[in-house]
Write an enzyme that holds these catalytic residues in place. Structure first.
Site, PDB file in Angstrom:
ATOM      1  N   SER A 259       2.160   2.332   3.015  1.00 48.90           N
ATOM      2  CA  SER A 259       2.749   3.511   3.633  1.00 48.90           C
ATOM      3  C   SER A 259       3.719   4.200   2.678  1.00 48.90           C
ATOM      4  O   SER A 259       3.364   4.508   1.547  1.00 48.90           O
ATOM      5  CB  SER A 259       3.420   3.108   4.956  1.00 48.90           C
ATOM      6  OG  SER A 259       3.724   4.236   5.730  1.00 48.90           O
ATOM      7  N   HIS A 400      -2.729   1.877  11.038  1.00 44.95           N
ATOM      8  CA  HIS A 400      -1.865   1.978   9.875  1.00 44.95           C
ATOM      9  C   HIS A 400      -1.091   0.680   9.724  1.00 44.95           C
ATOM     10  O   HIS A 400      -0.143   0.412  10.468  1.00 44.95           O
ATOM     11  CB  HIS A 400      -0.913   3.168  10.096  1.00 44.95           C
ATOM     12  CG  HIS A 400      -0.014   3.470   8.948  1.00 44.95           C
ATOM     13  ND1 HIS A 400      -0.439   4.110   7.812  1.00 44.95           N
ATOM     14  CD2 HIS A 400       1.317   3.232   8.756  1.00 44.95           C
ATOM     15  CE1 HIS A 400       0.569   4.279   6.983  1.00 44.95           C
ATOM     16  NE2 HIS A 400       1.652   3.744   7.528  1.00 44.95           N
TER      17      HIS A 400
END
Length: 421
Positions: A259, A400
């Protein structure tokens, strides 16, 4: 230069979080046509050899990213580091590893700054490769081992309900363990070093006041963002490993990040060639994904929600992405000829998986100067399928995150390139 037009149908929505009302698009047919800047065209001159790339092309592209995106590092390449070993466990992970907790200080910069490194080493092994990565929630959250110190620094309370007034508690021990399969990594013969990404700059707009950028002038701060600080942190971890840990092979250090830390990892890999392999996990906009693709998160989203991440110049492109002199495929090209791995997740549409794949595909042009094959295909793979040669890629089913499946692909990729059987 290549012109792209969106062709696949998805769903368009509008983001209303934080009252920003910045449009969000998930419809491939609504992406305006765009032209990617050519990293091999510098000041009107075509770069056609690796020598010319290293002498002229790479420095020019790196400079553009520093000036317009990630910021200019104000510190010299050689920094004095004072180390303090705070703890050693010779029987970590049930006797399978040695753990070390080491604090790095930077007396030439500030007496108050400290980067706390947690290192796991395989037992009875020499010259091992090492993963270097930052974590989001404190070293103590990466494992349930009771001897790991709980971070005393500011933490983002949004990451877990166990935090109180932005401070970690014993209840947060091991909450991120699923992202850090330490036993599996060590069992494969790899060391892993991590540090809390907020040690040298807490992740909020005022975080610079207690971090590394507090020693800078206002002009220097504007020219360097938190992502630059986090990348700098990773390079200081490499300094420590090379200078102090003889069990680690200094030529086999792998930078990996998820991320926003994936964004920082790519910038660290671009600035610091000592990262022999660079891994981006779901890094999205400002990371591996092409900025010119208007889909999911955009430059404007980044600079509005996280104004401290990038340098001030980056905000010029909030509504003028086509004016950017670079795009993320050029960032990936800065890793050449080193192996590079980019990973996405099927449900992580905010990070634009297709844009991450396309960026890795376009980076092939730089790798070709070294006669290296990148992905080896122009077709995006099916989920849970790892592809590629010098550039690797997979899109994992799910959200994610960074999970054991991802780590297994990174270890397989490193095994291949380090010729580990």
């Amino acid at each position: 230069m290549r012109v792209f037009v969106g062709v696949f149908l998805a769903v368009a929505v509008t983001l209303t979080a934080n009252a920003q009302k910045i449009p969000v698009n998930y419809d491939e047919t609504k992406i305006p046509a765009y032209t990617l800047p050519d990293p091999l065209l510098v000041k009107g001159k075509r770069i056609s050899t690796k020598t010319a790339w290293e002498k002229e092309g790479r420095p020019a592209v790196l400079k553009m990213f520093a000036e317009e995106v990630y910021g200019i590092n104000p510190f010299p390449p050689s920094i004095k580091i004072a180390t303090e070993v705070r703890g050693i466990n010779e029987n970590a992970l049930g006797g399978k590893a040695i753990s070390k907790q080491v604090t790095l200080r930077f007396p030439e910069i500030s007496p108050n700054l400290a980067l706390h490194v947690l290192l796991y080493l395989p037992k009875n092994a020499q010259k091992v490769p090492a993963f270097v990565s930052l974590n989001f929630t404190g070293n103590h959250t990466t494992t349930k081992e009771q001897d790991i110190f709980v971070t005393e620094n500011w933490v983002n309370a949004g990451f877990d309900k166990s935090y109180t007034n932005n401070r970690a508690t014993e209840a947060s021990r091991g909450i991120a363990e699923r992202r850090w399969p330490m036993e599996a990594i060590v069992a494969r013969g790899y060391a892993v070093a991590t540090a809390y990404y907020g040690d040298l700059e807490p992740d909020h707009a005022e975080g610079w006041k207690t971090g590394l950028r507090s020693v800078l002038t206002p002009e220097q701060r504007d020219k360097w963002g938190a992502l630059g600080v986090w990348a700098w942190s990773m390079s200081r971890m490499v300094d420590y490993l090379i200078q102090n840990e003889t069990q680690i092979d200094k030529n086999k250090i792998i930078g990996v990040g998820h991320s926003r830390i994936g964004k920082a990892t790519l910038w660290a890999g671009a600035e610091d060639p000592r990262f022999a392999i660079v891994v981006s996990n779901d890094s999205g906009e400002g990371g591996a994904a092409l900025a010119r693709r208007w889909i999911g998160e955009t430059v404007e989203h980044l600079n509005t929600q996280f104004p401290h991440w990038f340098c001030a110049n980056y905000k010029k492109y909030n509504k003028a992405v086509s004016d950017l002199p670079v795009d993320q495929h050029a960032l990936l090209g800065l890793m050449a000829p080193r192996p590079l791995y980019v990973a996405s997740a099927t449900e992580d549409t905010w990070a634009d998986p297709k844009g991450e794949f396309m960026s890795a595909l376009e980076a092939q042009n730089v790798y070709s100067l070294y006669k290296k094959t990148g992905l080896g295909t122009e077709k995006m793979p099916l989920p849970n399928t790892s592809i590629g040669q010098t550039i690797g890629y997979h899109i994992r089913e799910g959200k994610h995150d960074i999970l054991i499946y991802d780590w297994e692909q990174y270890m397989n990729f490193a095994d291949k390139h380090f010729k580990i059987k």
